[in-house]
Design a protein around this motif. Structure first.
Motif, PDB file in Angstrom:
ATOM      1  N   ALA B 277       0.840  -1.197   0.000  1.00 57.41           N
ATOM      2  CA  ALA B 277       0.000   0.000   0.000  1.00 57.41           C
ATOM      3  C   ALA B 277       0.876   1.248   0.000  1.00 57.41           C
ATOM      4  O   ALA B 277       0.611   2.211  -0.719  1.00 57.41           O
ATOM      5  CB  ALA B 277      -0.919  -0.016   1.224  1.00 57.41           C
ATOM      6  N   PHE B 278       1.931   1.192   0.815  1.00 59.57           N
ATOM      7  CA  PHE B 278       2.869   2.306   0.889  1.00 59.57           C
ATOM      8  C   PHE B 278       3.491   2.575  -0.482  1.00 59.57           C
ATOM      9  O   PHE B 278       3.552   3.711  -0.956  1.00 59.57           O
ATOM     10  CB  PHE B 278       3.966   1.961   1.918  1.00 59.57           C
ATOM     11  CG  PHE B 278       5.008   3.019   2.084  1.00 59.57           C
ATOM     12  CD1 PHE B 278       4.775   4.122   2.893  1.00 59.57           C
ATOM     13  CD2 PHE B 278       6.239   2.908   1.441  1.00 59.57           C
ATOM     14  CE1 PHE B 278       5.748   5.097   3.055  1.00 59.57           C
ATOM     15  CE2 PHE B 278       7.201   3.879   1.592  1.00 59.57           C
ATOM     16  CZ  PHE B 278       6.962   4.979   2.406  1.00 59.57           C
ATOM     17  N   ILE B 281       1.010   4.223  -2.834  1.00 58.90           N
ATOM     18  CA  ILE B 281       0.773   5.626  -2.469  1.00 58.90           C
ATOM     19  C   ILE B 281       1.996   6.483  -2.829  1.00 58.90           C
ATOM     20  O   ILE B 281       1.863   7.593  -3.356  1.00 58.90           O
ATOM     21  CB  ILE B 281       0.410   5.737  -0.973  1.00 58.90           C
ATOM     22  CG1 ILE B 281      -1.010   5.197  -0.781  1.00 58.90           C
ATOM     23  CG2 ILE B 281       0.493   7.184  -0.488  1.00 58.90           C
ATOM     24  CD1 ILE B 281      -1.478   5.140   0.651  1.00 58.90           C
ATOM     25  N   LEU B 285       2.267   9.632  -5.251  1.00 56.94           N
ATOM     26  CA  LEU B 285       2.873  10.898  -4.808  1.00 56.94           C
ATOM     27  C   LEU B 285       3.905  11.376  -5.823  1.00 56.94           C
ATOM     28  O   LEU B 285       3.971  12.555  -6.180  1.00 56.94           O
ATOM     29  CB  LEU B 285       3.541  10.717  -3.439  1.00 56.94           C
ATOM     30  CG  LEU B 285       2.631  10.837  -2.225  1.00 56.94           C
ATOM     31  CD1 LEU B 285       3.386  10.472  -0.959  1.00 56.94           C
ATOM     32  CD2 LEU B 285       2.095  12.272  -2.130  1.00 56.94           C
ATOM     33  N   ILE B 288       2.150  12.698  -8.808  1.00 54.91           N
ATOM     34  CA  ILE B 288       1.547  14.011  -8.560  1.00 54.91           C
ATOM     35  C   ILE B 288       2.634  15.090  -8.502  1.00 54.91           C
ATOM     36  O   ILE B 288       2.493  16.179  -9.057  1.00 54.91           O
ATOM     37  CB  ILE B 288       0.720  13.978  -7.255  1.00 54.91           C
ATOM     38  CG1 ILE B 288      -0.524  13.104  -7.448  1.00 54.91           C
ATOM     39  CG2 ILE B 288       0.302  15.389  -6.831  1.00 54.91           C
ATOM     40  CD1 ILE B 288      -1.168  12.656  -6.172  1.00 54.91           C
ATOM     41  N   TRP B 289       3.728  14.711  -7.836  1.00 54.76           N
ATOM     42  CA  TRP B 289       4.836  15.687  -7.756  1.00 54.76           C
ATOM     43  C   TRP B 289       5.331  16.043  -9.154  1.00 54.76           C
ATOM     44  O   TRP B 289       5.495  17.203  -9.490  1.00 54.76           O
ATOM     45  CB  TRP B 289       5.979  15.095  -6.907  1.00 54.76           C
ATOM     46  CG  TRP B 289       7.228  15.919  -6.959  1.00 54.76           C
ATOM     47  CD1 TRP B 289       7.338  17.246  -6.714  1.00 54.76           C
ATOM     48  CD2 TRP B 289       8.531  15.452  -7.304  1.00 54.76           C
ATOM     49  NE1 TRP B 289       8.631  17.656  -6.863  1.00 54.76           N
ATOM     50  CE2 TRP B 289       9.397  16.578  -7.229  1.00 54.76           C
ATOM     51  CE3 TRP B 289       9.072  14.204  -7.647  1.00 54.76           C
ATOM     52  CZ2 TRP B 289      10.763  16.489  -7.502  1.00 54.76           C
ATOM     53  CZ3 TRP B 289      10.425  14.121  -7.910  1.00 54.76           C
ATOM     54  CH2 TRP B 289      11.254  15.244  -7.833  1.00 54.76           C
ATOM     55  N   VAL B 292       2.732  18.239 -10.911  1.00 51.16           N
ATOM     56  CA  VAL B 292       2.715  19.633 -10.455  1.00 51.16           C
ATOM     57  C   VAL B 292       3.965  20.348 -10.962  1.00 51.16           C
ATOM     58  O   VAL B 292       3.921  21.503 -11.382  1.00 51.16           O
ATOM     59  CB  VAL B 292       2.607  19.691  -8.918  1.00 51.16           C
ATOM     60  CG1 VAL B 292       2.783  21.133  -8.425  1.00 51.16           C
ATOM     61  CG2 VAL B 292       1.274  19.138  -8.453  1.00 51.16           C
ATOM     62  N   ARG B 293       5.084  19.613 -10.954  1.00 57.08           N
ATOM     63  CA  ARG B 293       6.325  20.208 -11.426  1.00 57.08           C
ATOM     64  C   ARG B 293       6.202  20.604 -12.904  1.00 57.08           C
ATOM     65  O   ARG B 293       6.615  21.693 -13.304  1.00 57.08           O
ATOM     66  CB  ARG B 293       7.459  19.204 -11.241  1.00 57.08           C
ATOM     67  CG  ARG B 293       8.839  19.817 -11.424  1.00 57.08           C
ATOM     68  CD  ARG B 293       9.898  18.806 -11.029  1.00 57.08           C
ATOM     69  NE  ARG B 293      11.223  19.359 -11.206  1.00 57.08           N
ATOM     70  CZ  ARG B 293      11.856  19.376 -12.374  1.00 57.08           C
ATOM     71  NH1 ARG B 293      11.285  18.864 -13.456  1.00 57.08           N
ATOM     72  NH2 ARG B 293      13.053  19.911 -12.468  1.00 57.08           N
ATOM     73  N   SER B 312      -4.452  16.978 -11.010  1.00 54.62           N
ATOM     74  CA  SER B 312      -5.415  16.941  -9.903  1.00 54.62           C
ATOM     75  C   SER B 312      -6.520  15.932 -10.185  1.00 54.62           C
ATOM     76  O   SER B 312      -7.065  15.332  -9.254  1.00 54.62           O
ATOM     77  CB  SER B 312      -5.988  18.329  -9.625  1.00 54.62           C
ATOM     78  OG  SER B 312      -6.490  18.880 -10.806  1.00 54.62           O
ATOM     79  N   ALA B 315      -4.982  12.849  -8.997  1.00 57.43           N
ATOM     80  CA  ALA B 315      -4.780  12.932  -7.548  1.00 57.43           C
ATOM     81  C   ALA B 315      -6.106  12.759  -6.802  1.00 57.43           C
ATOM     82  O   ALA B 315      -6.202  11.989  -5.854  1.00 57.43           O
ATOM     83  CB  ALA B 315      -4.134  14.262  -7.191  1.00 57.43           C
ATOM     84  N   ILE B 316      -7.125  13.498  -7.278  1.00 62.45           N
ATOM     85  CA  ILE B 316      -8.405  13.451  -6.562  1.00 62.45           C
ATOM     86  C   ILE B 316      -9.041  12.057  -6.683  1.00 62.45           C
ATOM     87  O   ILE B 316      -9.566  11.513  -5.721  1.00 62.45           O
ATOM     88  CB  ILE B 316      -9.347  14.563  -7.066  1.00 62.45           C
ATOM     89  CG1 ILE B 316      -8.761  15.923  -6.672  1.00 62.45           C
ATOM     90  CG2 ILE B 316     -10.743  14.405  -6.493  1.00 62.45           C
ATOM     91  CD1 ILE B 316      -9.444  17.105  -7.330  1.00 62.45           C
ATOM     92  N   THR B 318      -7.465   9.279  -6.972  1.00 63.18           N
ATOM     93  CA  THR B 318      -6.698   8.400  -6.091  1.00 63.18           C
ATOM     94  C   THR B 318      -7.110   8.594  -4.637  1.00 63.18           C
ATOM     95  O   THR B 318      -7.385   7.630  -3.917  1.00 63.18           O
ATOM     96  CB  THR B 318      -5.192   8.698  -6.245  1.00 63.18           C
ATOM     97  OG1 THR B 318      -4.844   8.591  -7.617  1.00 63.18           O
ATOM     98  CG2 THR B 318      -4.367   7.735  -5.413  1.00 63.18           C
ATOM     99  N   ILE B 319      -7.166   9.864  -4.252  1.00 64.21           N
ATOM    100  CA  ILE B 319      -7.487  10.152  -2.843  1.00 64.21           C
ATOM    101  C   ILE B 319      -8.888   9.656  -2.503  1.00 64.21           C
ATOM    102  O   ILE B 319      -9.097   8.984  -1.495  1.00 64.21           O
ATOM    103  CB  ILE B 319      -7.343  11.665  -2.566  1.00 64.21           C
ATOM    104  CG1 ILE B 319      -5.862  12.046  -2.617  1.00 64.21           C
ATOM    105  CG2 ILE B 319      -7.927  12.016  -1.199  1.00 64.21           C
ATOM    106  CD1 ILE B 319      -5.627  13.532  -2.794  1.00 64.21           C
TER     107      ILE B 319
END
Lengths: 774, 384
Positions: B277-278, B281, B285, B288-289, B292-293, B312, B315-316, B318-319
């Protein structure tokens, strides 16, 4: 607050900026952009985008925290729940331990049977949810199992992973089900598993001791209940990881936890003695029409082991809720009805030897005598006077009107004189007397390993709270308080064995299924109550009660039986006959091996017969005889026995002889004769009554026929009731009949009904009985 | 002078790793379900592989098309999307499944117009805002028209109904508008009353309140409304640190309905544990990073907004997906991008990654504030 946040974002932005050389120019151009109204603010754009990165990152970290929380904080709890839903468990019932008698005879045995169960969810899915096929299967199964197809369908349609279809069926039937379901239909989700069923091979034998079990093999009464944990063992299980429909999943291994069989229990009961005892009270219940049943206990006085314990009415533990014989209700439902169940518990399930209490009456005089002798207030030779005794406005009479007058203490016991026992009890004194009562184990549980014995408090409540002299006086001859039969039997053990109160025992040993002893129970002395000397004295006196006193009807020639009669009246139950008659005995008197207590409750016989000496003593005597014979205790005939014993002879064959030869022969056998027909000495004997090889008492008369035949020489049987031995013998002799005398006193029972035509010379058994009021 | 530029390596790497994990996990999660329903345990594996390949091709093709060219056709795409959304809501045209009419049945596959709408709206908003971002400072002249467009799309989605997509599209639009410079005060002015109204609506009805609160304690009704959440929690909890091992989930044995779809993350957590799971995730991340970059380094505002929109979106999704799976939010149909099984949705996610990659190729050190169309003109002239 807002502005500081902005600053933070700005400074962070600067860090990024320095890493990735983005925008010295853009910062410079920012100003220009702000001047142009329709130009984008690129600084703000980047700040806000960076802000979104933070939002998303934090959100995902929060999600990571949630996963960790579920796995590590809630992990165990959820895993347990998950395991429960993912695993299908079928229980394997352990074999319940056998209950044996003291000699290793099985009294309660578990037989192998089959149980049919189903996983309804998986079954429906196995049949592709086809209601037609399901119905067909249900009908097929119902036919084999003798069930209603509708009921089977109901089970099949349950939303469940495990249901029973039918439990505890014969293995043979189980094999038929297996054949039908597995071979013929190829169904996987109906299981035929081995199970066990409790079986009591001797029916009602020792039913109250054994108790019975329920459908889950759980003990519900008696030893089955009391030692349930010992007997039941540990259930095993078959565990499978299954999918949502309950089908085993491919990589799941069937985990099998083996069942551990229950331990076997060896009772102190002797199957044969138990049989004698039960037969004795059953016969008594029939003969005397006992309104409230009967109880009997046989103990080994030296160890406190209970050899037999019986209660009547009884039941068959194989079918505990069958309709009792005294119930007429045609709509008997058994355990299915609360009322019927209640009735069963109040009647047939009651172990009257332990659960019930009664007024002991004169049987308690042995305790009073023991206390008085031990305290030295009296000796067997002490002269006492039996006459009506007045105390606190009450007059206490002996059962014989006017009393027995002056006599020694021994004879006062023989005669069961109430006034004498009042005097002795008073002489011992309230405090000491009740100390003896408690020392003999009254007012306290005996601790017998069976459920249902009253508690200490319940016992105490059946005695006078703060006894006064008058209370002590009536207690001295055993009235106005209650005890349980097991208490009295234990007290008699102490009297018989030299003065040690033994803890009554029902369980001898517990062993595992391989025969290894797990626990052995040794006899336990609770306390020393009276001295060896006192014990010996009472043994002698009580032997006299049977040989000479009120217990005469218990006399058995050759066996030295000691005992005491008891008759008590209860005030509440006049309509039912209000008497409890009992007999407490031990034998042989010099070296007791058994103690027998017999309690017959509410006999429905003629008023003058309602006494322990008349009703209970003969039954107890016969029971003692049977038991001693079985225990191979040798008979020691006293001189009196030898004298009283009428020898029996076998009738010689006389047919074909001449009359003179026949007479000669009969004289040699000690028999008398009557010749019918020609009296000539050389006449030939054509027939005789009784026939050759019959066993008849000496001095009987044999009828010899030279003419005619016995069939034409009949007489009606007379009514001998209430005749003395001499009267009865004379009556029979006058009619030409022979008599075999059993017992002494008044004729009570005769072999043939009055008026029955009998051949002259026939031998008729007649039972005589001493009429004793106590 | 034309210069061949590099893709953003880390983005491409993350996408490939996530995709590979997806294929493996879809197979693991779906095999029993597929065998049970289709008698073929490879049913979903084959399709997932196929769509992944098609998607990858699509991604590479699109990554080679200048995003500015795509942006020009975004109004057309937007129109097409709206028409399709209207069509799909018409009984007989749209296919109904689970009480919702969201799909066109194309025979060989199904197609969700809402997937197209997500991308179209992101592109259209970016395209339009790049020209009009200055006006956003104004409420009626700037923000409201965009909100009306979003509201109209939401309305169409509610017709199907497809609440989760409406929420998603709204959130993504808000992110784009926020980044483009809309005033926070304006969002508050609209958001606070809206949320208050929604709260009132929920509280006013006992039934709705119960439904809403049900997710807080799924164990209250583990066989009914809490069923999915409870079984998802069982799966995650069973994973512990290292998991039961790949392929050894028990909850996929039909305890979790359609385990290859929205709840695949719980199967990942069960089979691969906290470590798995880590990893997932962290991969998101990373993605997403990088996203955004890319948006921050985009050559123009349009590219920047398009990049942040696409990022996003992922990201959204996923979240929300993980939040649902961990019973943090009420159950709603939101797939986990790249990993959940899904034909056309996979295609669109990869297509959007293609756009993102293309923007990354155009990254500049010097931000050019000139409008996208002008930039495109210059690019054509070889100035880029």
């Amino acid at each position: 607050m807002k502005s500081s946040k902005r600053k933070n974002i700005k400074s962070m932005h600067h860090k990024t900026a320095s890493k990735a050389p983005v925008d010295l120019k853009s910062v410079r151009k920012k100003k220009r952009a702000e001047e142009i109204p329709n130009q984008p603010n690129t600084g703000m754009l980047k700040r806000r985008e960076f802000f979104m990165l933070l939002v998303f990152t934090l959100s995902l970290f929060f999600m990571l925290y949630r996963v960790g929380f579920i796995q590590f904080v809630k992990g165990e709890e959820y895993q347990k729940k998950a395991y429960y839903t993912q695993t299908q468990k079928r229980q394997i019932n352990p074999k319940r331990g056998t209950i044996y008698d003291r000699n290793g005879k099985g009294l309660a045995i578990s037989a192998s049977v089959d149980t049919v169960s189903v996983n309804p969810n998986a079954l429906r899915s196995e049949l592709n949810n086809d209601p037609g096929e399901l119905q067909e299967l249900a009908e097929g199964l119902a036919e084999i199992l003798d069930m209603d197809a509708m009921d089977v369908m109901k089970v099949f349609n349950r939303n469940s992973r495990f249901e029973y279809v039918k439990r505890k069926i014969d293995r043979e039937l189980g094999a038929r089900v297996r054949n039908y379901v597995v071979q013929e239909k190829g169904i996987k989700n109906i299981y035929i598993d081995e199970d066990s069923k409790r079986y009591y091979p001797n029916g009602s034998l020792a039913a109250h001791i054994l108790g019975f079990t329920g459908i889950d093999d759980q003990g519900l009464a008696g030893i089955e209940l009391k030692l349930d944990a010992t007997l039941k063992g540990m259930p095993g299980k078959i565990m499978n990881e299954v999918d949502v429909l309950g089908r085993p999943i491919s990589f799941s291994k069937e985990r099998y936890v083996e069942a551990v069989d229950g331990y076997d229990v060896f009772l102190t009961i002797d199957e044969t003695i138990q049989y004698f005892t039960q037969k004795a009270i059953e016969q008594a219940a029939l003969d005397y029409n006992l309104k409230r049943g009967a109880a009997a206990i046989v103990m080994n006085p030296n160890t406190g082991e209970v050899l037999a314990m019986a209660s009547y009415p009884d039941f068959d533990p194989n079918h505990p809720d069958a309709k009792p014989y005294f119930v007429d209700n045609p709509e008997w439902l058994g355990f299915a009805s609360v009322e019927d169940t209640e009735l069963l518990w109040q009647t047939v399930f009651r172990n009257r030897a332990v659960n019930d209490t009664y007024e002991p009456g004169s049987t308690f005089k042995a305790i009073t005598a023991a206390a008085a002798l031990e305290e030295g207030v009296v000796t067997p030779e002490t002269t006492v006077v039996c006459k009506p005794y007045s105390l606190a406005g009450h007059t206490i009479n002996c059962w014989r009107a006017g009393g027995h007058g002056q006599e020694d203490f021994t004879h006062a016991v023989y005669n069961s004189c109430n006034p004498v026992f009042v005097q002795e009890a008073l002489a011992v004194g309230i405090e000491k007397f009740y100390t003896y009562v408690r020392m003999f184990g009254f007012q306290k549980r005996t601790g017998l390993e069976i459920s249902g014995e009253p508690t200490d408090e319940e016992y105490r409540n059946l005695w006078h709270k703060e006894p006064k002299e008058i209370d002590l006086a009536v207690t001295g001859f055993g009235q106005r308080f209650q005890i349980s039969p097991i208490q009295l039997a234990s007290a008699y053990c102490a009297i018989a064995n030299g003065g040690n109160l033994m803890k009554p025992m029902l369980v001898k040993q517990i062993s595992d299924s391989n025969g290894n002893i797990i626990q052995k129970f040794e006899p336990q002395v609770v306390r020393k109550v009276i001295s060896e000397e006192t014990s010996k004295t009472i043994r002698t006196i009580l032997e006299g009660v049977v040989s000479e006193g009120t217990g005469k009807n218990a006399y058995v020639s050759g066996y030295r039986i000691a005992g005491k009669t008891g008759t008590s009246e209860t005030l509440q139950t006049e309509s039912e006959g209000r008497y409890v008659v009992s007999f407490a005995a031990f034998a042989p008197a010099d070296k007791p091996e058994i103690v027998v207590l017999l309690v017959l409750d509410h006999p429905q016989v003629a008023m003058h017969l309602r006494s322990g000496g008349i009703l209970a003593a003969p039954v107890a005597g016969k029971l003692c005889e049977d038991i001693l014979e079985y225990l191979q205790v040798e008979r020691q005939y006293s001189e009196r026995d030898m004298k009283e014993m009428t020898e029996e002879v076998y009738v010689p064959s006389l047919v074909g002889l001449t009359v003179s030869e026949a007479i000669e022969k009969l004289k040699a056998y000690g028999l008398k004769y009557v010749v019918e027909g020609s009296q000539a000495e050389d006449a030939v004997v054509k027939d005789q009554t009784p026939k050759a090889d019959f066993s008849i008492p000496q001095n009987s008369t044999v009828i010899i026929y030279t003419e005619g035949s016995p069939e034409n020489n009949m007489v009606p049987m007379p009514d001998l009731t209430n005749k003395t031995v001499d009267e009865a013998t004379a009556t029979m002799k006058n009619l030409g009949l022979n008599i075999r005398i059993r017992g002494e006193g008044m004729a009570l029972r005769q072999q043939y009904e009055p008026g029955t035509p009998l051949q002259k010379g026939e031998v008729v058994d007649v039972e005589f009985m001493l009429l004793i009021a106590d | 002078m034309k210069r061949k530029r590099e893709y953003d390596f880390w983005l491409l790497f993350t996408v490939m790793v996530l995709l590979a994990m997806g294929v493996i996990m879809v197979f693991s999660a779906s095999s029993y379900y597929a065998a049970y329903n289709w008698n073929n345990k490879f049913h979903f594996l084959i399709r997932q592989l196929l769509w992944s390949c098609v998607g990858l091709v699509c991604m590479f093709v699109i990554s080679n098309i200048d995003y500015r060219r795509l942006a020009i056709i975004s109004p057309v795409l937007m129109l097409i999307s709206i028409v399709l959304l209207i069509l799909v809501a018409i009984p007989g045209i749209g296919a109904k499944y689970n009480d919702a009419r969201r799909w066109f049945n194309l025979g060989f596959t199904t197609f969700q117009p809402s997937e197209l709408m997500k991308l179209s709206l992101i592109m259209f908003l970016s395209f339009s805002l790049a020209k009009n971002s200055g006006k956003l400072r104004f409420f009626f002249r700037g923000l409201v028209p965009y909100l009306l467009i979003v509201g109209f799309v939401d309305l169409l989605l509610l017709l199907e109904p497809h609440y989760s997509c409406a929420v998603l599209i709204t959130l993504v639009a808000v992110v784009i508008l926020f980044c483009a410079g809309a005033r926070i005060f304006h969002f508050l002015a609209i958001g606070v009353p809206t949320i208050a109204a929604a709260a009132c609506l929920v509280i006013s009805s006992e039934y709705r309140l119960q439904r809403f609160l049900a997710f807080l304690d799924p164990f209250a009704d583990p066989q009914g409304s809490g069923y999915q959440a409870v079984n998802s929690l069982y799966a995650i909890a069973s994973g512990s640190i290292f998991g039961r091992g790949l392929g050894k989930s028990l909850q996929k044995y039909l305890y979790i309905p359609e385990p290859q779809n929205d709840f695949i993350f719980s199967i990942v957590a069960e089979e691969l544990g906290f470590v798995g799971a880590f990893t997932v995730i962290v991969l998101f991340l990373l993605l997403i990073w990088r996203g955004v970059r890319i948006s921050m380094n985009a050559p123009d505002m349009m590219g920047s907004l398009m990049a942040i929109g696409i990022t996003s979106l992922v990201a959204i999704e996923t979240i929300i997906n993980i939040a649902v799976v961990t019973a943090t939010l009420p159950v709603t149909g939101m797939p986990l991008p790249f990993i959940s099984y899904g034909g056309t949705s996979m295609l669109f996610v990869l297509a959007s990654m293609g756009i993102l990659l293309n923007i990354s190729r155009n990254s500049v050190n010097n931000f050019n504030p000139v409008r996208g169309s002008e930039l495109l003109k210059r690019a054509r002239q070889g100035e880029g």
